[in-house]
Design a protein around this motif. Structure first.
Motif, PDB file in Angstrom:
ATOM      1  N   ALA A 128      22.716  49.788  29.245  1.00 50.13           N
ATOM      2  CA  ALA A 128      23.261  48.703  28.420  1.00 50.13           C
ATOM      3  C   ALA A 128      23.064  48.993  26.935  1.00 50.13           C
ATOM      4  O   ALA A 128      23.991  48.823  26.123  1.00 50.13           O
ATOM      5  CB  ALA A 128      22.614  47.373  28.798  1.00 50.13           C
ATOM      6  N   GLU A 129      21.879  49.451  26.570  1.00 49.98           N
ATOM      7  CA  GLU A 129      21.612  49.776  25.167  1.00 49.98           C
ATOM      8  C   GLU A 129      22.474  50.945  24.713  1.00 49.98           C
ATOM      9  O   GLU A 129      23.009  50.958  23.593  1.00 49.98           O
ATOM     10  CB  GLU A 129      20.139  50.118  24.986  1.00 49.98           C
ATOM     11  CG  GLU A 129      19.198  48.944  25.213  1.00 49.98           C
ATOM     12  CD  GLU A 129      17.745  49.337  25.074  1.00 49.98           C
ATOM     13  OE1 GLU A 129      17.472  50.428  24.517  1.00 49.98           O
ATOM     14  OE2 GLU A 129      16.871  48.578  25.530  1.00 49.98           O
ATOM     15  N   LEU A 131      25.379  51.930  25.880  1.00 50.04           N
ATOM     16  CA  LEU A 131      26.779  51.530  25.756  1.00 50.04           C
ATOM     17  C   LEU A 131      27.016  50.751  24.473  1.00 50.04           C
ATOM     18  O   LEU A 131      27.996  51.004  23.753  1.00 50.04           O
ATOM     19  CB  LEU A 131      27.189  50.689  26.965  1.00 50.04           C
ATOM     20  CG  LEU A 131      28.615  50.140  26.937  1.00 50.04           C
ATOM     21  CD1 LEU A 131      29.634  51.246  26.784  1.00 50.04           C
ATOM     22  CD2 LEU A 131      28.889  49.315  28.199  1.00 50.04           C
ATOM     23  N   GLN A 132      26.142  49.814  24.171  1.00 47.39           N
ATOM     24  CA  GLN A 132      26.307  49.045  22.934  1.00 47.39           C
ATOM     25  C   GLN A 132      26.260  49.943  21.702  1.00 47.39           C
ATOM     26  O   GLN A 132      26.983  49.708  20.726  1.00 47.39           O
ATOM     27  CB  GLN A 132      25.236  47.954  22.869  1.00 47.39           C
ATOM     28  CG  GLN A 132      25.453  46.864  23.901  1.00 47.39           C
ATOM     29  CD  GLN A 132      24.366  45.816  23.895  1.00 47.39           C
ATOM     30  OE1 GLN A 132      24.419  44.853  23.122  1.00 47.39           O
ATOM     31  NE2 GLN A 132      23.356  45.986  24.734  1.00 47.39           N
ATOM     32  N   LYS A 133      25.438  50.985  21.757  1.00 43.37           N
ATOM     33  CA  LYS A 133      25.369  51.923  20.639  1.00 43.37           C
ATOM     34  C   LYS A 133      26.669  52.704  20.510  1.00 43.37           C
ATOM     35  O   LYS A 133      27.169  52.916  19.395  1.00 43.37           O
ATOM     36  CB  LYS A 133      24.197  52.877  20.831  1.00 43.37           C
ATOM     37  CG  LYS A 133      23.998  53.833  19.667  1.00 43.37           C
ATOM     38  CD  LYS A 133      22.782  54.725  19.875  1.00 43.37           C
ATOM     39  CE  LYS A 133      22.618  55.694  18.699  1.00 43.37           C
ATOM     40  NZ  LYS A 133      21.468  56.618  18.908  1.00 43.37           N
ATOM     41  N   VAL A 135      29.617  51.719  21.320  1.00 44.58           N
ATOM     42  CA  VAL A 135      30.625  50.812  20.764  1.00 44.58           C
ATOM     43  C   VAL A 135      30.384  50.616  19.267  1.00 44.58           C
ATOM     44  O   VAL A 135      31.331  50.648  18.463  1.00 44.58           O
ATOM     45  CB  VAL A 135      30.597  49.470  21.514  1.00 44.58           C
ATOM     46  CG1 VAL A 135      31.487  48.443  20.814  1.00 44.58           C
ATOM     47  CG2 VAL A 135      31.046  49.662  22.964  1.00 44.58           C
ATOM     48  N   ALA A 136      29.126  50.436  18.870  1.00 40.79           N
ATOM     49  CA  ALA A 136      28.805  50.250  17.447  1.00 40.79           C
ATOM     50  C   ALA A 136      29.196  51.470  16.635  1.00 40.79           C
ATOM     51  O   ALA A 136      29.612  51.353  15.470  1.00 40.79           O
ATOM     52  CB  ALA A 136      27.313  49.963  17.283  1.00 40.79           C
ATOM     53  N   ASP A 160      25.874  44.830  33.931  1.00 41.18           N
ATOM     54  CA  ASP A 160      26.520  45.895  33.157  1.00 41.18           C
ATOM     55  C   ASP A 160      28.039  45.772  33.194  1.00 41.18           C
ATOM     56  O   ASP A 160      28.718  46.079  32.203  1.00 41.18           O
ATOM     57  CB  ASP A 160      26.064  47.266  33.666  1.00 41.18           C
ATOM     58  CG  ASP A 160      24.647  47.608  33.230  1.00 41.18           C
ATOM     59  OD1 ASP A 160      24.165  47.007  32.252  1.00 41.18           O
ATOM     60  OD2 ASP A 160      24.007  48.478  33.858  1.00 41.18           O
ATOM     61  N   LEU A 163      28.794  43.134  30.736  1.00 35.70           N
ATOM     62  CA  LEU A 163      28.663  43.660  29.379  1.00 35.70           C
ATOM     63  C   LEU A 163      29.944  44.382  28.967  1.00 35.70           C
ATOM     64  O   LEU A 163      30.426  44.213  27.834  1.00 35.70           O
ATOM     65  CB  LEU A 163      27.463  44.602  29.284  1.00 35.70           C
ATOM     66  CG  LEU A 163      27.272  45.304  27.936  1.00 35.70           C
ATOM     67  CD1 LEU A 163      27.041  44.291  26.815  1.00 35.70           C
ATOM     68  CD2 LEU A 163      26.108  46.304  28.001  1.00 35.70           C
ATOM     69  N   CYS A 164      30.510  45.174  29.867  1.00 35.11           N
ATOM     70  CA  CYS A 164      31.783  45.842  29.572  1.00 35.11           C
ATOM     71  C   CYS A 164      32.863  44.815  29.239  1.00 35.11           C
ATOM     72  O   CYS A 164      33.666  45.009  28.319  1.00 35.11           O
ATOM     73  CB  CYS A 164      32.221  46.690  30.763  1.00 35.11           C
ATOM     74  SG  CYS A 164      31.217  48.139  31.105  1.00 35.11           S
ATOM     75  N   ASP A 166      32.340  41.710  28.066  1.00 35.82           N
ATOM     76  CA  ASP A 166      32.008  41.049  26.803  1.00 35.82           C
ATOM     77  C   ASP A 166      32.366  41.926  25.607  1.00 35.82           C
ATOM     78  O   ASP A 166      32.721  41.417  24.533  1.00 35.82           O
ATOM     79  CB  ASP A 166      30.521  40.707  26.761  1.00 35.82           C
ATOM     80  CG  ASP A 166      30.136  39.626  27.774  1.00 35.82           C
ATOM     81  OD1 ASP A 166      31.040  38.893  28.223  1.00 35.82           O
ATOM     82  OD2 ASP A 166      28.939  39.544  28.118  1.00 35.82           O
ATOM     83  N   LEU A 167      32.271  43.237  25.789  1.00 35.35           N
ATOM     84  CA  LEU A 167      32.611  44.178  24.719  1.00 35.35           C
ATOM     85  C   LEU A 167      34.111  44.476  24.672  1.00 35.35           C
ATOM     86  O   LEU A 167      34.549  45.278  23.845  1.00 35.35           O
ATOM     87  CB  LEU A 167      31.822  45.485  24.900  1.00 35.35           C
ATOM     88  CG  LEU A 167      30.297  45.362  24.729  1.00 35.35           C
ATOM     89  CD1 LEU A 167      29.605  46.668  25.158  1.00 35.35           C
ATOM     90  CD2 LEU A 167      29.943  45.039  23.281  1.00 35.35           C
TER      91      LEU A 167
END
Length: 235
Positions: A128-129, A131-133, A135-136, A160, A163-164, A166-167
């Protein structure tokens, strides 16, 4: 099964047949997995996933993989992306997440031998961390994921996946494939995709099918693959 033992086996094989040949390396890993009880995404299951990817229009280019282990399935995804898009296609990426640094190092070496290290990116750390990185950093973009593959700890499948969502990573037609949904099992994940997702206007909607890939070997062994299709992505 120790990941280093897998690498040792591959390095003991004739390298001319394996270097820069992802399908040959996948087949070697699949053979080893069937004879040594290696946890990997075996050929019968891959056939189910490959059929789902082959039917996609446009052809998939970006894959997220939750759970790398030795890189067996990541190598197969890279080979499929090349086959579908052509050997010189640009923008082909498999981002695969592995928690264990030592295991990730083995996967990276096998991916290098297969000649797909330009496509497959092994990212060490919690999925999760990581993936968010991505995207950022703009490496994974909204509506930019064609397939997500879940093969890590089953209790994280649903969070997870959400999360996909939400992103805003899925497009209409994206595939979501999950392994081991029968054993050990991911009941909350299955209930969610079978219900079509969260429901409500503006949310991702799924259509899902369960596939029995092979007969159980030596008693109870996971053999189900869940293939979900995004019918409607976020607007």
């Amino acid at each position: 099964m120790n990941a280093e033992a897998v690498l040792k086996y591959i390095l003991s094989q004739p390298q001319d047949a394996l270097v820069n040949n992802p399908w040959a390396l996948y087949q070697a890993l699949d053979f080893y997995g069937r004879t040594s009880h290696l946890m990997n995404f075996k050929q019968a299951k891959l056939n189910v996933a490959k059929k789902a990817l082959d039917s996609m229009q446009p052809a998939p280019k970006v894959v997220l993989e939750f759970g790398t282990y030795t890189g067996c399935s990541a190598i197969a995804w890279a080979a499929i992306l090349r086959d579908l898009n052509g050997p010189f296609a640009e923008g082909l990426h498999v981002y695969t997440f592995e928690l264990d640094e030592d295991v990730a190092a083995v996967a990276q070496e096998l991916i290098r031998i297969a000649g797909v290290d330009d496509i497959v990116h092994v990212i060490v750390g919690p999925a999760a961390e990581s993936l968010q990185k991505l995207v950022a950093e703009g490496k994974v973009t909204p509506k930019g994921v064609d397939m997500a593959f879940f093969d890590h700890w089953e209790k994280f499948y649903l969070s997870d996946l959400q999360l996909c969502e939400d992103l805003d990573l899925f497009r209409e037609g994206s595939r979501v494939i999950a392994d081991n949904t029968d054993i050990p099992g991911a009941p909350d994940y299955l209930a969610y995709v079978r219900a079509g997702g969260r429901g409500g206007e503006g949310n991702v909607k799924f259509e899902t099918n369960s596939y029995e890939s092979e007969s159980g070997i030596e008693g109870r062994r996971p053999n189900m693959v869940e293939v979900s299709t995004v019918l409607a992505a976020k607007p």
